[in-house]
Design a protein around this motif. Structure first.
Motif, PDB file in Angstrom:
ATOM      1  N   ARG A 115       1.417 -34.912  17.080  1.00 42.20           N
ATOM      2  CA  ARG A 115       0.510 -34.098  17.235  1.00 42.20           C
ATOM      3  C   ARG A 115      -0.877 -34.366  16.217  1.00 42.20           C
ATOM      4  O   ARG A 115      -0.660 -34.725  15.098  1.00 42.20           O
ATOM      5  CB  ARG A 115       0.892 -32.581  16.571  1.00 42.20           C
ATOM      6  CG  ARG A 115       1.867 -31.917  17.317  1.00 42.20           C
ATOM      7  CD  ARG A 115       2.131 -30.731  17.031  1.00 42.20           C
ATOM      8  NE  ARG A 115       2.996 -29.905  17.898  1.00 42.20           N
ATOM      9  CZ  ARG A 115       3.104 -28.566  17.866  1.00 42.20           C
ATOM     10  NH1 ARG A 115       2.348 -27.864  16.948  1.00 42.20           N
ATOM     11  NH2 ARG A 115       3.993 -28.013  18.854  1.00 42.20           N
ATOM     12  N   CYS A 152       6.055 -24.171  12.117  1.00 44.15           N
ATOM     13  CA  CYS A 152       4.892 -25.008  11.201  1.00 44.15           C
ATOM     14  C   CYS A 152       5.513 -26.582  11.634  1.00 44.15           C
ATOM     15  O   CYS A 152       6.644 -27.157  11.959  1.00 44.15           O
ATOM     16  CB  CYS A 152       5.595 -24.904   9.694  1.00 44.15           C
ATOM     17  SG  CYS A 152       5.247 -23.225   9.183  1.00 44.15           S
ATOM     18  N   PHE A 153       4.203 -27.328  11.740  1.00 41.43           N
ATOM     19  CA  PHE A 153       4.198 -28.516  11.885  1.00 41.43           C
ATOM     20  C   PHE A 153       4.087 -29.309  10.568  1.00 41.43           C
ATOM     21  O   PHE A 153       3.193 -29.148   9.833  1.00 41.43           O
ATOM     22  CB  PHE A 153       3.040 -28.934  12.859  1.00 41.43           C
ATOM     23  CG  PHE A 153       3.142 -30.547  12.973  1.00 41.43           C
ATOM     24  CD1 PHE A 153       4.014 -31.030  13.897  1.00 41.43           C
ATOM     25  CD2 PHE A 153       2.270 -31.427  12.445  1.00 41.43           C
ATOM     26  CE1 PHE A 153       3.937 -32.590  14.104  1.00 41.43           C
ATOM     27  CE2 PHE A 153       2.199 -33.011  12.699  1.00 41.43           C
ATOM     28  CZ  PHE A 153       3.258 -33.382  13.566  1.00 41.43           C
ATOM     29  N   CYS A 186       0.929 -24.126  10.028  1.00 37.78           N
ATOM     30  CA  CYS A 186       1.872 -23.088  10.727  1.00 37.78           C
ATOM     31  C   CYS A 186       0.794 -22.244  11.661  1.00 37.78           C
ATOM     32  O   CYS A 186      -0.302 -22.085  11.513  1.00 37.78           O
ATOM     33  CB  CYS A 186       2.371 -22.404   9.612  1.00 37.78           C
ATOM     34  SG  CYS A 186       3.390 -23.161   8.364  1.00 37.78           S
ATOM     35  N   ASP A 187       1.710 -21.785  12.917  1.00 36.89           N
ATOM     36  CA  ASP A 187       0.818 -20.920  13.794  1.00 36.89           C
ATOM     37  C   ASP A 187       0.945 -19.698  13.133  1.00 36.89           C
ATOM     38  O   ASP A 187       1.629 -19.050  12.239  1.00 36.89           O
ATOM     39  CB  ASP A 187       1.876 -20.858  14.750  1.00 36.89           C
ATOM     40  CG  ASP A 187       2.304 -22.306  15.686  1.00 36.89           C
ATOM     41  OD1 ASP A 187       1.262 -23.111  15.463  1.00 36.89           O
ATOM     42  OD2 ASP A 187       3.236 -22.145  16.301  1.00 36.89           O
ATOM     43  N   VAL A 243      11.354 -20.975  19.264  1.00 33.70           N
ATOM     44  CA  VAL A 243      11.152 -21.739  18.072  1.00 33.70           C
ATOM     45  C   VAL A 243      11.924 -22.416  17.566  1.00 33.70           C
ATOM     46  O   VAL A 243      13.143 -21.824  17.177  1.00 33.70           O
ATOM     47  CB  VAL A 243      10.325 -20.851  17.126  1.00 33.70           C
ATOM     48  CG1 VAL A 243      10.028 -21.288  15.921  1.00 33.70           C
ATOM     49  CG2 VAL A 243       9.146 -19.892  17.908  1.00 33.70           C
ATOM     50  N   MET A 269       8.699 -30.023  13.827  1.00 32.26           N
ATOM     51  CA  MET A 269       8.463 -28.575  13.885  1.00 32.26           C
ATOM     52  C   MET A 269       9.579 -27.657  13.362  1.00 32.26           C
ATOM     53  O   MET A 269      10.752 -28.202  13.715  1.00 32.26           O
ATOM     54  CB  MET A 269       8.109 -28.120  15.417  1.00 32.26           C
ATOM     55  CG  MET A 269       6.797 -28.504  15.969  1.00 32.26           C
ATOM     56  SD  MET A 269       5.284 -27.769  15.077  1.00 32.26           S
ATOM     57  CE  MET A 269       5.616 -26.103  15.503  1.00 32.26           C
ATOM     58  N   SER A 270       9.506 -26.814  12.344  1.00 33.01           N
ATOM     59  CA  SER A 270      10.447 -25.913  12.025  1.00 33.01           C
ATOM     60  C   SER A 270       9.534 -24.536  11.810  1.00 33.01           C
ATOM     61  O   SER A 270       8.778 -24.577  10.905  1.00 33.01           O
ATOM     62  CB  SER A 270      10.981 -26.221  11.122  1.00 33.01           C
ATOM     63  OG  SER A 270      12.222 -25.580  10.573  1.00 33.01           O
TER      64      SER A 270
END
Length: 195
Positions: free
Chosen positions: A169, A180-181, A193-194, A108, A176-177
């Motif tokens: 996306r 979270c996009f 966020c995932d 990640v 991405m960080s």
């Protein structure tokens, strides 16, 4: 408590707070509800420089101390003590993000920013990146949340580095960080966020 009128008096005024705070923990400014609110002739310029009564504050320790008692209430920014809220002028954001580092942990991507006062902020769901574009000329003003409602303006050089990491996306350009996009194309999109 006496009213601070000079840099030395103001430093003395806040020194008691720094002594009351153990280690590197920030004072609990959000829990303080002082009875007195007043204006003070202090300004944070857009580039992150601090001024008191028109003179630049050149003592980094003093500026760092002040930054630990910042709080934003409504549209105003204050230096907060248990006794008083001192309203100050902030031209843009109280911090400036002057460095960015990119790392990968468990596959990640992580983007960590360092402010002009040495505070490190990992961009994530609680510390999103947002970009506002001026209507007049379309110039971007990118920010990362440092804490609570306090933002850091991302410096131009750091924003260029950030833009190099951008990906598309679902028709949005962002980075991405921490899973979270974060859209970079405008401020209307929140970080997704995932789970």
């Amino acid at each position: 408590m006496s009213t601070p009128h000079s840099k030395d008096a103001l430093m003395s005024y806040l020194t008691g707070i720094s002594e009351a705070v153990s280690g590197k923990a920030l004072p609990p400014v959000n829990s303080w509800q002082p009875d007195v609110t007043r204006d003070i002739d202090m300004r944070i310029a857009r580039n992150g420089d601090w001024f008191h009564e028109g003179s630049r504050i050149d003592r980094p320790r003093m500026v760092r101390l002040f930054s630990t008692v910042l709080r934003k209430d409504g549209n105003d920014t204050y230096l907060v003590t248990p006794q008083e809220r001192l309203r100050i002028t902030v031209e843009d954001a109280p911090f400036t993000a002057v460095l960015m580092s990119q790392s990968t942990q468990g596959g990640v991507q992580r983007l960590e920013f360092t402010t002009n006062l040495g505070e490190q902020v990992l961009a994530d769901e609680q510390h999103p990146i947002r970009v506002h574009y001026r209507q007049a000329d379309g110039e971007p003003s990118p920010y990362v949340r440092v804490r609570d409602r306090l933002q850091a303006l991302i410096s131009r050089g750091v924003f260029l580095e950030l833009a190099e990491l951008a990906e598309e996306r679902e028709g949005r350009l962002g980075v991405m960080s921490s899973g979270c996009f974060m859209p970079l194309d405008d401020a209307t999109g929140d970080a997704s966020c995932d789970d």
